[in-house]
Write a protein that holds these residues in place. Structure first.
Motif, PDB file in Angstrom:
ATOM      1  N   GLU A 147     -45.638  -8.139  24.981  1.00 24.88           N
ATOM      2  CA  GLU A 147     -45.961  -6.985  24.124  1.00 24.88           C
ATOM      3  C   GLU A 147     -45.720  -7.291  22.640  1.00 24.88           C
ATOM      4  O   GLU A 147     -46.426  -6.759  21.781  1.00 24.88           O
ATOM      5  CB  GLU A 147     -45.135  -5.765  24.557  1.00 24.88           C
ATOM      6  N   GLY A 148     -44.716  -8.119  22.350  1.00 21.91           N
ATOM      7  CA  GLY A 148     -44.457  -8.507  20.963  1.00 21.91           C
ATOM      8  C   GLY A 148     -45.642  -9.275  20.398  1.00 21.91           C
ATOM      9  O   GLY A 148     -46.086  -9.033  19.268  1.00 21.91           O
ATOM     10  N   ALA A 189     -39.025  -1.629  21.036  1.00 20.50           N
ATOM     11  CA  ALA A 189     -38.861  -1.456  22.479  1.00 20.50           C
ATOM     12  C   ALA A 189     -37.648  -0.564  22.693  1.00 20.50           C
ATOM     13  O   ALA A 189     -36.816  -0.415  21.783  1.00 20.50           O
ATOM     14  CB  ALA A 189     -38.650  -2.800  23.164  1.00 20.50           C
ATOM     15  N   ASP A 190     -37.555   0.021  23.890  1.00 18.31           N
ATOM     16  CA  ASP A 190     -36.389   0.868  24.147  1.00 18.31           C
ATOM     17  C   ASP A 190     -35.112   0.044  24.012  1.00 18.31           C
ATOM     18  O   ASP A 190     -34.200   0.379  23.265  1.00 18.31           O
ATOM     19  CB  ASP A 190     -36.492   1.595  25.499  1.00 18.31           C
ATOM     20  N   GLU A 191     -35.078  -1.088  24.730  1.00 15.72           N
ATOM     21  CA  GLU A 191     -33.917  -1.981  24.654  1.00 15.72           C
ATOM     22  C   GLU A 191     -34.416  -3.408  24.859  1.00 15.72           C
ATOM     23  O   GLU A 191     -35.558  -3.623  25.242  1.00 15.72           O
ATOM     24  CB  GLU A 191     -32.919  -1.657  25.773  1.00 15.72           C
ATOM     25  N   LEU A 199     -29.435  -4.562  25.314  1.00 14.37           N
ATOM     26  CA  LEU A 199     -28.995  -4.315  23.936  1.00 14.37           C
ATOM     27  C   LEU A 199     -29.971  -3.346  23.286  1.00 14.37           C
ATOM     28  O   LEU A 199     -31.164  -3.370  23.576  1.00 14.37           O
ATOM     29  CB  LEU A 199     -28.972  -5.634  23.150  1.00 14.37           C
ATOM     30  N   PRO A 200     -29.478  -2.493  22.400  1.00 14.08           N
ATOM     31  CA  PRO A 200     -30.335  -1.453  21.830  1.00 14.08           C
ATOM     32  C   PRO A 200     -31.369  -1.982  20.847  1.00 14.08           C
ATOM     33  O   PRO A 200     -31.114  -2.956  20.138  1.00 14.08           O
ATOM     34  CB  PRO A 200     -29.339  -0.545  21.096  1.00 14.08           C
ATOM     35  N   LEU A 201     -32.538  -1.365  20.813  1.00 13.66           N
ATOM     36  CA  LEU A 201     -33.531  -1.605  19.757  1.00 13.66           C
ATOM     37  C   LEU A 201     -33.965  -0.275  19.142  1.00 13.66           C
ATOM     38  O   LEU A 201     -33.783  -0.045  17.961  1.00 13.66           O
ATOM     39  CB  LEU A 201     -34.754  -2.360  20.310  1.00 13.66           C
ATOM     40  N   GLN A 224     -41.709   0.183  26.667  1.00 13.37           N
ATOM     41  CA  GLN A 224     -40.645   0.487  27.622  1.00 13.37           C
ATOM     42  C   GLN A 224     -40.264  -0.785  28.380  1.00 13.37           C
ATOM     43  O   GLN A 224     -40.960  -1.220  29.275  1.00 13.37           O
ATOM     44  CB  GLN A 224     -41.113   1.559  28.596  1.00 13.37           C
ATOM     45  N   ARG A 225     -39.155  -1.374  27.998  1.00 12.77           N
ATOM     46  CA  ARG A 225     -38.732  -2.630  28.611  1.00 12.77           C
ATOM     47  C   ARG A 225     -37.733  -2.402  29.736  1.00 12.77           C
ATOM     48  O   ARG A 225     -37.873  -2.938  30.812  1.00 12.77           O
ATOM     49  CB  ARG A 225     -38.117  -3.554  27.537  1.00 12.77           C
ATOM     50  N   THR A 226     -36.680  -1.635  29.460  1.00  9.90           N
ATOM     51  CA  THR A 226     -35.610  -1.488  30.457  1.00  9.90           C
ATOM     52  C   THR A 226     -35.636  -0.122  31.129  1.00  9.90           C
ATOM     53  O   THR A 226     -35.048   0.047  32.192  1.00  9.90           O
ATOM     54  CB  THR A 226     -34.221  -1.630  29.792  1.00  9.90           C
TER      55      THR A 226
END
Ligand code: 6R9
Length: 657
Positions: A147-148, A189-191, A199-201, A224-226
């Motif tokens: 996605e990046g 991303a969410d995390e 880890l937070p983003l 939405q990753r995690t």
């Protein structure tokens, strides 16, 4: 060992490698260099016509009328995303794997060129629907993911200028970049998942925007990753999978001038805040393509793996653009080299049959250490026979690490491309060519064809081989930095300084050419830029951050050599409340390290902190950093200290916590 440090061993490229290489043998290399010498414009025009798709061909090559704001191929129209995706699908590579993605937990997913084109087109349509237009800036704050890459390519497709911020940076660093670049949207991303930890983003994006001056940001798009629980702000935030769901997979690219900015990437300078390095579309893409072919000798069947993050220039040129523009199959890795264990890289090379592996000396050194007493994670415990070429980037590779990499990873059969380059140069500048250049451990050898690198003294005069000096580039090249975003004066002053005559590009590194073969060896930065694990950081940035802490009166930051990270950060700090000792000093040092981690990012945390009643200063009040460098190394100060106002301070600063 002695022998290695003298760097007198020469390693020749294997004969069968030379036979099939894009630049085959030194004669071919010299021929290309001669072509560039004889007809500089003609050389670049030929290559730009052969390697790039032009919607409308260019008629001018190099425009020097507003030097040093050089322009290349300016009236040509092209699009980076079209060159990377559509063109490959049209060539019949639609079913070829573009990306093999391996997640932190080992899950693997593949996308073909057709898949990637569809996903990028949908995302590009979604961005357009939000009103994002050509020339608008979009911040991308994501971890390593398909996605990046999609987000970056989607921006390029519609002419929006992306600015990727490394996912390890703090809310404050992120906010400064959002403000400086004037971003209208943030893609995040969410995390992120790294080493088994979430880890937070998105939460950091919220914090950054809350710091203020981010009113221009109208959209925050979240991958939405995690599935972690994160707040969404109505009217501003949306999920990536929702916004693309109903979009068409057809998206007409925005045809832009070759000079249209493709991206802005922030990097550390010697003074002040980070610089927004602005790159072009046409010239940048041309060099990403050529260096994939020349330095990496990329072939149809290769499985290319660059371990960099998309937040660094290496991830731009050798993940998002270069490999895709040449229709290669590449690996994108979410995780870290030491999880679940320090054999992760070797396991992945074995599993995906990687043929070209490009990483940083700091990673190599840490894996040497980890495998020295654990054979299970040593490269020899894996089948690495698929490899045919290795690469190194980010800092000088010491001869011992070079030898270990060559023998244990490359099985003494793979050439190593020790690629010297910078955020500002867009792509490789000095590197061995794997099918031509005899290699010497620790030397990046010779400039690529068309790159007029040289070594000069402080007034810009050439120095003879065998004498150290300042690395410069004498002629503009297509993928060079175009300006510093919002600060053209700083661009001129930083890279084309008057002292050198105003026409030489100043890289900021010291270098020396060997007397016998004219090979370049980079000797390190000549300015106040530190290189920690291949990451550039300005000493000023860290000092300003320390001084911003309410307890701190003054701070000076220097680098010292470190076995693993190349350089380590040492901070000398004067507290407002006086010099702490014992446990109090230890606690305060920890607090300050965490402060820097929070303000700039974990990679900027000083390794050593020493407290003093004062700093060593000249009578005119200048901090004498050369003395601090000696102290940081743990060496005796033998230099002249007569101009020092307070010599006794040195003894105090020598004492570790
Ligand atoms: C691509 C990248 C640039 C600085 C550069 C130099 C150091 C990079 C090197 C190297 C010796 C190499 N550097 N590659 N030094 N040998 N092969 O790293 O860009 O983050 O801008 O750093 O890194 O000091 O000036 P960037």
């Amino acid at each position: 060992m002695e022998q290695l440090l003298q760097e007198n061993r020469v390693f020749h490229p294997p004969a069968d490698f030379i036979k099939g290489a894009a630049i085959s043998g030194m004669d071919a290399y010299h021929q290309l260099c001669a072509e560039a010498e004889t007809d500089y414009d003609g050389f670049w025009a030929r290559l730009a016509n052969e390697h790039i798709f032009w919607k409308k061909p260019f008629t001018t090559v190099l425009d020097e009328s507003t030097a040093p704001f050089y322009k290349w191929f300016e009236d040509g129209l092209t699009n980076a995303s079209y060159n990377c995706l559509d063109l490959n699908v049209e060539k019949g590579l639609g079913d070829k794997k573009a990306i093999i993605f391996e997640a932190d937990d080992g899950t693997v997913s593949n996308v073909t060129y057709q898949d990637l084109l569809d996903r990028v087109s949908k995302m590009a349509n979604a961005l357009r629907k939000m009103g994002i237009q050509s020339g608008d800036r979009v911040i991308i704050y994501m971890s390593m993911s398909i996605e990046g890459v999609v987000a970056m390519q989607a921006c390029a497709r519609i002419g929006a200028i992306h600015s990727v911020v490394f996912g390890g940076f703090s809310a404050k660093s992120l906010q400064e970049r959002i403000v400086d670049v004037g971003a209208v949207a943030v893609i995040t991303a969410d995390e992120q998942l790294r080493g088994g930890k979430a880890l937070p983003l998105k939460v950091i994006v919220d914090e950054a925007i809350a710091l203020g001056d981010c009113e221009k940001v109208k959209n925050v798009i979240v991958y939405q990753r995690t599935g972690g629980n994160i707040p969404m702000t109505a009217g501003r935030d949306s999920w990536m999978h929702e916004v693309v769901a109903n979009e068409s997979a057809v998206c007409e690219p925005e045809w832009v001038s070759a000079e249209h900015p493709l991206f802005i990437l922030y990097t550390s300078g010697s003074t002040g805040k980070p610089k927004g390095v602005q790159h072009s579309t046409g010239g940048y893409l041309l060099w990403a393509i050529l260096t994939m072919k020349w330095t990496f000798d990329i072939k149809h069947d290769d499985v290319f793996w660059c371990t960099a993050d998309i937040g660094w220039v290496t991830g731009h040129s050798y993940i998002t653009y270069g490999p895709l523009a040449v229709g290669a199959t590449e690996i994108v890795f979410e995780g870290v080299p030491t999880f679940p264990n320090a054999g992760r890289f070797w396991d992945m090379i074995q599993k995906h049959k990687a043929t070209i592996f490009y990483t940083a000396p700091t990673a190599i050194r840490s894996l040497i250490k980890a495998s020295s007493n654990d054979v299970a994670v040593h490269p020899k415990s894996y089948d690495l026979s698929s490899l045919r070429l290795l690469g190194s980037v980010g800092e000088p590779i010491n001869p011992e690490a070079w030898m270990w990499y060559y023998e244990n990873v490359g099985g003494s059969r793979c050439p190593i491309a020790d690629t010297f380059w910078q955020t500002e140069t867009g792509g490789h500048m000095i590197s061995p060519l794997p099918g031509a250049t005899p290699m010497v451990p620790g030397s990046c050898t010779l400039p690529l064809p068309g790159i007029m690198a040289a070594i000069v003294d402080e007034v810009g005069h050439d120095v003879p081989n065998g004498h150290g000096g300042i690395l410069v580039v004498k002629r503009p090249w297509p993928s060079m930095i175009r300006t510093i975003w919002n600060d053209p004066d700083r661009f001129v002053k930083s890279y084309f300084p008057e002292e050198l005559g105003g026409t030489l590009y100043l890289a900021g590194d010291g270098a020396i050419r060997n007397k016998d073969n004219a090979y370049f060896t980079i000797t390190g930065r000549i300015d106040d830029v530190l290189n920690v694990s291949g990451h550039r950081m300005g000493t000023m940035e860290i000092e300003s951050c320390l001084v911003a802490n309410p307890l701190v009166a003054e701070a000076a930051v220097v680098g010292r050599p470190d076995e693993l990270t190349g350089e380590a950060i040492c901070a000398f700090v004067v507290l407002k409340g006086g010099r702490p000792t014992g446990d109090e000093a230890k606690k305060l040092a920890l607090d300050l390290r965490n402060w820097v981690g929070k303000e700039i990012g974990p990679i900027a945390k000083p390794k050593d902190i020493r407290f003093g009643d004062n700093l060593p200063k000249t009578r005119s009040g200048k901090i004498m950093r050369r003395l601090l460098r000696v102290i940081a190394k743990g060496e005796e100060v033998t230099q002249d200290t007569s101009t020092l106002e307070n010599p006794a301070i040195l003894d105090q600063l020598k004492q570790p916590l």
